[in-house]
Design an enzyme around this catalytic site. Structure first.
Site, PDB file in Angstrom:
ATOM      1  CG  ASN A   1     -19.559  12.100   8.733  1.00  0.00           C
ATOM      2  OD1 ASN A   1     -18.766  13.033   8.810  1.00  0.00           O
ATOM      3  ND2 ASN A   1     -19.456  11.149   7.846  1.00  0.00           N
TER       4      ASN A   1
ATOM      5  CG  HIS B   1     -21.524  13.510   4.901  1.00  0.00           C
ATOM      6  ND1 HIS B   1     -20.845  14.459   5.612  1.00  0.00           N
ATOM      7  CD2 HIS B   1     -20.593  12.620   4.473  1.00  0.00           C
ATOM      8  CE1 HIS B   1     -19.545  14.170   5.599  1.00  0.00           C
ATOM      9  NE2 HIS B   1     -19.361  13.051   4.914  1.00  0.00           N
TER      10      HIS B   1
ATOM     11  CB  CYS C   1     -17.150  17.037   2.117  1.00  0.00           C
ATOM     12  SG  CYS C   1     -15.788  16.753   0.971  1.00  0.00           S
TER      13      CYS C   1
ATOM     14  NE  ARG D   1     -11.579  12.366   7.261  1.00  0.00           N
ATOM     15  CZ  ARG D   1     -12.514  12.375   6.316  1.00  0.00           C
ATOM     16  NH1 ARG D   1     -12.652  13.422   5.518  1.00  0.00           N
ATOM     17  NH2 ARG D   1     -13.356  11.360   6.184  1.00  0.00           N
ATOM     18  CG  ASP D   2     -16.033  13.640   6.900  1.00  0.00           C
ATOM     19  OD1 ASP D   2     -15.997  14.706   6.288  1.00  0.00           O
ATOM     20  OD2 ASP D   2     -16.637  12.637   6.485  1.00  0.00           O
TER      21      ASP D   2
ATOM     22  CG  HIS E   1     -18.515   8.125   5.357  1.00  0.00           C
ATOM     23  ND1 HIS E   1     -17.389   8.286   6.150  1.00  0.00           N
ATOM     24  CD2 HIS E   1     -18.784   9.360   4.866  1.00  0.00           C
ATOM     25  CE1 HIS E   1     -17.012   9.549   6.134  1.00  0.00           C
ATOM     26  NE2 HIS E   1     -17.840  10.224   5.367  1.00  0.00           N
TER      27      HIS E   1
HETATM   28  P1  HMG Z   1      -2.161  18.344  -6.471  1.00  0.00           P
HETATM   29  O1  HMG Z   1      -2.064  19.836  -6.387  1.00  0.00           O
HETATM   30  O2  HMG Z   1      -2.761  17.755  -7.708  1.00  0.00           O
HETATM   31  O3  HMG Z   1      -0.789  17.578  -6.201  1.00  0.00           O
HETATM   32  O4  HMG Z   1      -2.951  17.839  -5.196  1.00  0.00           O
HETATM   33  P2  HMG Z   1       0.673  17.833  -6.524  1.00  0.00           P
HETATM   34  O5  HMG Z   1       1.327  16.511  -6.444  1.00  0.00           O
HETATM   35  O6  HMG Z   1       0.817  18.664  -7.791  1.00  0.00           O
HETATM   36  O7  HMG Z   1       1.186  18.707  -5.294  1.00  0.00           O
HETATM   37  C1  HMG Z   1       0.794  20.044  -5.082  1.00  0.00           C
HETATM   38  C2  HMG Z   1       1.407  20.526  -3.786  1.00  0.00           C
HETATM   39  O8  HMG Z   1       0.882  19.767  -2.696  1.00  0.00           O
HETATM   40  C3  HMG Z   1       2.920  20.364  -3.722  1.00  0.00           C
HETATM   41  O9  HMG Z   1       3.429  21.395  -2.891  1.00  0.00           O
HETATM   42  C4  HMG Z   1       3.083  19.046  -3.000  1.00  0.00           C
HETATM   43  O10 HMG Z   1       4.313  18.947  -2.333  1.00  0.00           O
HETATM   44  C5  HMG Z   1       1.955  19.117  -1.987  1.00  0.00           C
HETATM   45  P3  HMG Z   1       4.072  22.735  -3.507  1.00  0.00           P
HETATM   46  O11 HMG Z   1       5.213  22.256  -4.357  1.00  0.00           O
HETATM   47  O12 HMG Z   1       2.967  23.370  -4.330  1.00  0.00           O
HETATM   48  O13 HMG Z   1       4.436  23.530  -2.303  1.00  0.00           O
HETATM   49  N1  HMG Z   1       1.485  17.804  -1.564  1.00  0.00           N
HETATM   50  C6  HMG Z   1       1.267  17.476  -0.281  1.00  0.00           C
HETATM   51  N2  HMG Z   1       1.411  18.183   0.862  1.00  0.00           N
HETATM   52  C7  HMG Z   1       1.094  17.558   2.015  1.00  0.00           C
HETATM   53  N3  HMG Z   1       0.635  16.283   2.061  1.00  0.00           N
HETATM   54  C8  HMG Z   1       0.483  15.561   0.932  1.00  0.00           C
HETATM   55  C9  HMG Z   1       0.805  16.163  -0.294  1.00  0.00           C
HETATM   56  N4  HMG Z   1       0.756  15.739  -1.569  1.00  0.00           N
HETATM   57  C10 HMG Z   1       1.182  16.747  -2.338  1.00  0.00           C
HETATM   58  N5  HMG Z   1       0.018  14.309   1.005  1.00  0.00           N
HETATM   59  C11 HMG Z   1      -3.622  16.219  -3.556  1.00  0.00           C
HETATM   60  C12 HMG Z   1      -3.259  16.475  -5.015  1.00  0.00           C
HETATM   61  C13 HMG Z   1      -4.238  14.843  -3.447  1.00  0.00           C
HETATM   62  C14 HMG Z   1      -2.367  16.333  -2.711  1.00  0.00           C
HETATM   63  C15 HMG Z   1      -4.644  17.322  -3.149  1.00  0.00           C
HETATM   64  O14 HMG Z   1      -5.695  17.333  -4.066  1.00  0.00           O
HETATM   65  C16 HMG Z   1      -5.186  17.083  -1.771  1.00  0.00           C
HETATM   66  O15 HMG Z   1      -4.460  17.159  -0.782  1.00  0.00           O
HETATM   67  N6  HMG Z   1      -6.494  16.842  -1.647  1.00  0.00           N
HETATM   68  C17 HMG Z   1      -7.098  16.561  -0.361  1.00  0.00           C
HETATM   69  C18 HMG Z   1      -8.557  16.639  -0.465  1.00  0.00           C
HETATM   70  C19 HMG Z   1      -9.193  16.280   0.866  1.00  0.00           C
HETATM   71  O16 HMG Z   1      -8.542  16.072   1.884  1.00  0.00           O
HETATM   72  N7  HMG Z   1     -10.546  16.238   0.846  1.00  0.00           N
HETATM   73  C20 HMG Z   1     -11.306  15.947   1.993  1.00  0.00           C
HETATM   74  C21 HMG Z   1     -11.222  14.526   2.427  1.00  0.00           C
HETATM   75  S1  HMG Z   1     -12.199  13.406   1.431  1.00  0.00           S
HETATM   76  C22 HMG Z   1     -13.768  13.412   2.176  1.00  0.00           C
HETATM   77  O17 HMG Z   1     -14.028  14.203   3.032  1.00  0.00           O
HETATM   78  C23 HMG Z   1     -14.754  12.339   1.777  1.00  0.00           C
HETATM   79  C24 HMG Z   1     -14.870  11.218   2.816  1.00  0.00           C
HETATM   80  O18 HMG Z   1     -15.257  11.735   4.075  1.00  0.00           O
HETATM   81  C25 HMG Z   1     -15.908  10.195   2.364  1.00  0.00           C
HETATM   82  C26 HMG Z   1     -17.243  10.823   1.967  1.00  0.00           C
HETATM   83  O19 HMG Z   1     -17.851  11.577   2.742  1.00  0.00           O
HETATM   84  O20 HMG Z   1     -17.654  10.516   0.837  1.00  0.00           O
HETATM   85  C27 HMG Z   1     -13.539  10.479   2.981  1.00  0.00           C
HETATM   86 MG    MG Z   2     -17.282  12.262   4.622  1.00  0.00          MG
END
Ligand code: HMG
Ligand code: MG
Length: 303
Positions: free
Chosen positions: A249, A209, A240, A15-16, A207
């Site tokens: 990581n 990086h 990320c 995933r990450d 966690h």
């Molecule tokens: P948004 O644009 O504000 O949300 O995104 P929305 O509700 O307005 O929806 C926009 C569109 O997304 C719509 O589709 C929804 O249906 C769809 P459209 O009508 O435009 O065709 N949608 C989805 N589709 C699939 N799955 C869903 C979903 N929800 C809405 N669950 C949202 C808000 C949270 C969805 C968006 O910002 C997002 O997906 N962000 C993901 C960011 C991400 O994955 N980042 C990386 C992971 S975090 C990380 O790496 C850190 C970590 O490792 C820890 C660390 O290192 O610190 C965990």
């Molecule tokens: Mg991370």
């Protein structure tokens, strides 16, 4: 501080690690990676994300990866879910455990999930309710705990209320993410000292990086603070998408080697793990990010 006799490692590589890859990676290669990791003894894998494919295209095939993997008894296969829709999709894919993610900095929260920290916590409420009804455990992440790409310094006092809120809404464990990889061992000790006053240390994970090469030192600093769950990424995969320049990581292989040296059990076969990391590095066409794997391979090549 007495060190633990065992630690639990969460491999977040699929995933990450892979979420940041621009090149297409086939479902078959992702499945192979997950199965290789469980064959090496990993008991907890973060397999994918049920997030918007517009935000993180590489994770679009996560349901297929879950469908393709060979489940092993005693292994937890988890996924990220940012909202109710994500959990519903995860449940439909048969996911047993999900992780929600909030941030310690407002700017990162906006960039990563398009809402404020407060709104993200509210957004998790219906998710938590459904998860509880379905008997699905939820892990929590707090990002940017030791620095933010947009706001710079992040204080441990900013992290504690977010970690406490996640714990309070039912996350069984909260993983503190140094997303940017700038934190030092001193920062890490202070972080767990402060956050550990409001969330029990047994419910906290690290966690890290490795952008600044500090991640392994931070793992050791966390051990000294009584932390015994660590997220890591095989072959040091990743970065990320919302923290430009941040690298992967800490490599799982390097953490296993550290633990072996400390006499701490991980349940992982280092040789099989190195083989798993080398295979995915070859698929990606890039150097293995684990120092231990590179050193072992060089030693074998010269024999
Ligand atoms: P948004 O644009 O504000 O949300 O995104 P929305 O509700 O307005 O929806 C926009 C569109 O997304 C719509 O589709 C929804 O249906 C769809 P459209 O009508 O435009 O065709 N949608 C989805 N589709 C699939 N799955 C869903 C979903 N929800 C809405 N669950 C949202 C808000 C949270 C969805 C968006 O910002 C997002 O997906 N962000 C993901 C960011 C991400 O994955 N980042 C990386 C992971 S975090 C990380 O790496 C850190 C970590 O490792 C820890 C660390 O290192 O610190 C965990
Ligand atoms: Mg991370």
């Amino acid at each position: 501080m007495l060190l633990p006799s065992s630690v639990r490692l969460v491999d977040v590589g699929p995933r990450d690690g892979l979420q940041n890859e621009a090149q297409p990676i086939s479902v078959a290669d992702k499945v192979r990676l997950v199965d290789d990791l469980t064959a090496a003894g990993l008991a907890y894998i973060e397999v994918g994300s049920f997030v918007s494919p517009k935000w993180v295209p590489q994770m679009a095939g996560s349901a297929e990866v879950f469908a393709g993997l060979t489940p092993r008894a005693g292994v937890t296969y988890a996924a990220l879910a940012p909202n109710l829709r994500g959990l519903e999709d995860a449940l439909a894919a048969g996911v047993q455990e999900v992780a929600v993610f909030a941030a310690a900095s407002e700017a990162f929260s906006q960039r990563n999930i398009n809402c404020s920290i407060g709104d993200s916590l509210k957004r998790f409420e219906p998710l938590m309710a459904l998860a509880q009804a379905e008997g699905v455990r939820v892990r929590g992440y707090v990002s940017c705990v030791l620095g933010c790409p947009y706001e710079g310094t992040v204080r441990a006092e900013q992290v504690a209320p977010v970690a406490q809120a996640l714990r309070g809404m039912g996350c069984y464990e909260v993983s503190l993410g140094d997303t940017l990889g700038t934190g030092t061992a001193g920062d890490t000790r202070r972080l767990f000292d402060v956050v550990g006053r409001s969330v029990p240390r047994a419910q906290l994970a690290g966690h890290f990086h490795d952008t600044y090469g500090q991640a392994l030192a931070n793992v050791y600093a966390s051990l000294l603070e009584g932390i015994s769950v660590f997220d890591s990424s095989v072959a040091g995969l990743g970065g990320c998408p919302y923290a430009k320049g941040a690298t992967g990581n800490v490599a799982t292989e390097d953490v296993v080697y550290l633990m072996q040296g400390l006499g701490i059990d991980t349940g992982i076969d280092l040789d099989l793990l190195i083989a798993a990391g080398q295979r995915i590095s070859d698929v990606l066409g890039r150097a293995n990010g684990s120092r231990v794997a590179r050193a072992r391979s060089a030693a074998m090549a010269s024999q």
